[in-house]
Motif scaffolding. Structure first.
Motif, mmCIF file in Angstrom:
data_model
loop_
_atom_site.group_PDB
_atom_site.id
_atom_site.type_symbol
_atom_site.label_atom_id
_atom_site.label_comp_id
_atom_site.label_asym_id
_atom_site.label_seq_id
_atom_site.Cartn_x
_atom_site.Cartn_y
_atom_site.Cartn_z
ATOM 1 N N VAL A 186 51.621 23.927 41.539
ATOM 2 C CA VAL A 186 50.160 23.404 41.726
ATOM 3 C C VAL A 186 49.870 22.259 42.655
ATOM 4 C CG1 VAL A 186 48.375 22.620 40.182
ATOM 5 C CG2 VAL A 186 49.504 24.549 39.511
ATOM 6 N N ARG A 187 48.965 22.457 43.435
ATOM 7 C CA ARG A 187 48.216 21.349 44.299
ATOM 8 C C ARG A 187 47.120 20.899 43.577
ATOM 9 N NH1 ARG A 187 47.833 23.274 49.836
ATOM 10 N NH2 ARG A 187 50.019 22.672 49.917
ATOM 11 N N GLN A 188 46.697 19.998 42.794
ATOM 12 C CA GLN A 188 45.573 19.473 42.233
ATOM 13 C C GLN A 188 44.704 19.078 43.391
ATOM 14 O OE1 GLN A 188 45.821 17.594 38.199
ATOM 15 N NE2 GLN A 188 48.178 17.144 38.750
ATOM 16 N N ILE A 189 43.404 19.696 43.409
ATOM 17 C CA ILE A 189 42.233 19.065 44.192
ATOM 18 C C ILE A 189 41.370 18.626 43.125
ATOM 19 C CG2 ILE A 189 40.803 19.981 45.898
ATOM 20 C CD1 ILE A 189 43.603 20.353 46.683
ATOM 21 N N TRP A 190 41.077 17.258 43.520
ATOM 22 C CA TRP A 190 40.281 16.448 42.577
ATOM 23 C C TRP A 190 38.787 16.456 43.257
ATOM 24 C CZ3 TRP A 190 43.743 11.757 40.838
ATOM 25 C CH2 TRP A 190 44.620 12.480 40.001
ATOM 26 N N ARG A 191 38.374 17.515 43.253
ATOM 27 C CA ARG A 191 36.847 18.142 43.533
ATOM 28 C C ARG A 191 36.369 19.076 42.553
ATOM 29 N NH1 ARG A 191 38.346 17.341 49.585
ATOM 30 N NH2 ARG A 191 36.935 15.582 50.011
ATOM 31 N N THR A 192 35.211 19.201 42.314
ATOM 32 C CA THR A 192 34.569 20.343 41.469
ATOM 33 C C THR A 192 34.961 21.834 42.065
ATOM 34 O OG1 THR A 192 33.065 18.852 40.618
ATOM 35 C CG2 THR A 192 32.626 21.147 40.429
ATOM 36 N N ASP A 193 35.010 21.759 43.536
ATOM 37 C CA ASP A 193 35.110 22.818 44.221
ATOM 38 C C ASP A 193 35.346 22.504 45.706
ATOM 39 O OD1 ASP A 193 35.108 25.801 45.318
ATOM 40 O OD2 ASP A 193 34.133 26.183 43.244
ATOM 41 N N ARG A 194 35.487 23.720 46.568
ATOM 42 C CA ARG A 194 35.518 23.396 48.104
ATOM 43 C C ARG A 194 34.439 22.640 48.759
ATOM 44 N NH1 ARG A 194 36.184 29.067 48.656
ATOM 45 N NH2 ARG A 194 34.313 28.617 47.170
ATOM 46 N N SER A 220 42.848 31.013 58.465
ATOM 47 C CA SER A 220 42.040 31.340 59.600
ATOM 48 C C SER A 220 42.810 30.938 60.763
ATOM 49 C CB SER A 220 40.756 30.901 59.711
ATOM 50 O OG SER A 220 40.021 31.310 58.530
ATOM 51 N N ASP A 221 43.525 29.664 60.666
ATOM 52 C CA ASP A 221 44.374 29.263 61.759
ATOM 53 C C ASP A 221 45.616 29.387 61.756
ATOM 54 O OD1 ASP A 221 45.150 28.017 59.713
ATOM 55 O OD2 ASP A 221 44.862 26.094 60.178
ATOM 56 N N GLY A 222 46.039 30.558 61.132
ATOM 57 C CA GLY A 222 47.299 31.057 61.178
ATOM 58 C C GLY A 222 48.449 30.456 60.177
ATOM 59 N N TYR A 223 48.089 29.458 59.683
ATOM 60 C CA TYR A 223 48.976 28.629 58.651
ATOM 61 C C TYR A 223 48.885 29.338 57.493
ATOM 62 C CZ TYR A 223 50.869 25.113 55.683
ATOM 63 O OH TYR A 223 51.373 24.068 55.000
ATOM 64 N N CYS A 224 50.261 29.534 56.990
ATOM 65 C CA CYS A 224 50.487 30.201 55.712
ATOM 66 C C CYS A 224 51.262 29.384 54.633
ATOM 67 C CB CYS A 224 51.360 31.505 55.987
ATOM 68 S SG CYS A 224 50.503 32.655 57.157
ATOM 69 N N ASP A 225 50.886 29.633 53.442
ATOM 70 C CA ASP A 225 51.474 28.742 52.172
ATOM 71 C C ASP A 225 51.541 29.988 51.166
ATOM 72 O OD1 ASP A 225 52.229 27.335 50.412
ATOM 73 O OD2 ASP A 225 50.965 25.567 50.697
ATOM 74 N N ASP A 226 52.509 30.115 50.953
ATOM 75 C CA ASP A 226 52.896 31.126 49.528
ATOM 76 C C ASP A 226 53.591 30.583 48.535
ATOM 77 O OD1 ASP A 226 55.455 31.173 50.862
ATOM 78 O OD2 ASP A 226 55.471 33.168 50.815
ATOM 79 N N GLN A 227 53.678 28.984 48.419
ATOM 80 C CA GLN A 227 54.369 28.297 47.593
ATOM 81 C C GLN A 227 53.526 27.470 46.931
ATOM 82 O OE1 GLN A 227 57.800 28.738 47.334
ATOM 83 N NE2 GLN A 227 57.392 30.279 48.908
ATOM 84 N N HIS A 228 52.229 27.397 47.016
ATOM 85 C CA HIS A 228 51.211 26.480 46.120
ATOM 86 C C HIS A 228 49.931 27.318 45.830
ATOM 87 C CE1 HIS A 228 53.580 23.550 48.420
ATOM 88 N NE2 HIS A 228 53.254 22.855 47.377
ATOM 89 N N VAL A 229 49.412 27.011 44.722
ATOM 90 C CA VAL A 229 47.863 27.498 44.339
ATOM 91 C C VAL A 229 47.207 25.997 44.065
ATOM 92 C CG1 VAL A 229 48.808 27.546 41.816
ATOM 93 C CG2 VAL A 229 46.806 28.978 42.798
ATOM 94 N N ARG A 230 45.867 26.175 44.450
ATOM 95 C CA ARG A 230 45.099 25.013 44.231
ATOM 96 C C ARG A 230 44.574 25.267 43.018
ATOM 97 N NH1 ARG A 230 41.403 24.436 49.325
ATOM 98 N NH2 ARG A 230 41.375 26.563 49.165
#
Length: 362
Positions: free
Chosen positions: A170-178, A111-121
């Protein structure tokens, strides 16, 4: 309410199951407004076409393990399709090895215009949802809050991505969800099944859960124009690689560690059907990743006469380090260096529901 499900039966261990899923429903600003136009291109048309493409690619092959392709209903109203699917898995008595829940996987700009097409969470839970009071107390004493099966599945997916040139990291996010939100992996976690959420690196909130409209210079609505299809292709390829490998690996074992008042650590586990050797890895208690470069490979000589089935063998190994300072994991492997995720030798580290494991031991 119904889900759309296709089951590709395994040829050797059909009760061992890998699930790839997405939700087929969409919504506008009001989740109960069933008349509003809600294209749902990214949430979750992207995951839906990913599942269909995975089925198209993998159904031409044969695997020892069953693959389930699932499109779920009613996610936006309360994870109803996910609960229906998790209940069905339990009713069938499936040994669910992994659930890959793909939800919002087709955009690369936020939403802020920041783009990242190199990672998946990849989101994974910490303390597992099906812990008993006794196991929760055991984890407080001995550790294991960072070693749930879904977290070890996340580590395995990260390692798989690192091996693929030109793919996503892969960007590992150590939470169940957002934060403050959820997805269809949660009903599986509540039943004790290993499950992760796979999603975009950054989200675009103007183009999800919004009625189609324009306010000033801002266009709202989840439409195909906001999609990044090359990015979606990469996430799809990542899932297909993971499914292809998971459907060929043995199930992770259920190791235990004995290290009280001794200068070494005894690891023990029951042999796993389909395994030909095992890999033992360790990490310091404050480290996030397994030290695979220091792993122990445990092989077996071919016995004379009638060989004892692997699943009937009780296997042990002594690691020459003090267990107080280390977490140990064991992966089951087969020919071609195809290895399962590591299962941690901690309380409730098994890739199976806690209640089911307790019933099996009685």
């Amino acid at each position: 309410m119904r889900n759309a499900v296709a089951i590709q039966r395994g040829t050797e261990r059909p009760n061992e199951v890998v699930i790839v899923q997405a939700h087929i429903d969409s919504r506008g600003s009001d989740p109960l407004d069933w008349k509003v136009d809600a294209p749902g291109a990214n949430d979750d048309g992207s995951g839906t076409v990913l599942v269909l493409e995975a089925a198209r690619q993998l159904s031409t092959r044969s695997y020892p393990v069953t693959i389930v392709y699932a499109l779920l209903s009613g996610e936006e109203q309360g994870l109803y399709g996910g609960r229906l699917m998790a209940d069905y898995a339990a009713e069938q008595g499936w040994d669910v090895k992994a659930v890959l829940n793909n939800d919002i996987v087709g955009g690369s700009c936020g939403s802020d215009g920041y783009c990242d097409d190199q990672h998946v969470r990849v989101f994974s839970e910490g303390p597992r949802a099906d812990l008993t009071d006794d196991l929760r107390a055991a984890q407080r004493r001995e550790g294991g809050e960072n070693d749930t099966p879904s977290r070890n599945l996340s580590r395995w997916l990260d390692g798989l991505a690192d091996k693929a040139a030109g793919g996503l990291d892969v960007r590992q996010i150590w939470r169940t969800d957002r934060m403050g939100r959820g997805g269809d992996q949660i009903p599986f976690l509540e039943k004790g099944y290993p499950a992760v959420r796979i999603t975009v690196a950054v989200e675009d909130y103007e183009h999800q859960h919004q009625d189609l409209r324009t306010e000033g210079a801002t266009v709202y609505g989840d439409t195909p124009e906001e999609m990044d299809f090359p990015y979606l292709a990469k996430v799809t390829q990542f899932n297909i690689r993971a499914l292809d490998k998971l459907a060929r690996t043995p199930a992770p074992p259920v190791p235990s560690a004995e290290a009280a008042v001794r200068t070494d650590t005894l690891l023990e586990w029951q042999g796993v059907k389909g395994a030909t050797y095992y890999v033992i890895a360790k990490r310091r208690t404050d480290e996030s990743s397994w030290r695979e470069g220091e792993a122990t490979i445990l092989t077996f000589e071919t016995p004379v006469g009638e060989p004892e089935p692997m699943e009937q063998r009780r296997i042990s190994n002594v690691q020459p380090v003090r267990g107080d300072d280390w977490i140990f994991g064991v992966a089951a492997c087969t020919f071609g260096a195809i290895c399962s995720p590591f299962a941690s030798a901690v309380p409730a580290g098994q890739f199976a529901p806690v209640a089911k494991a307790e019933d099996d031991s009685e």
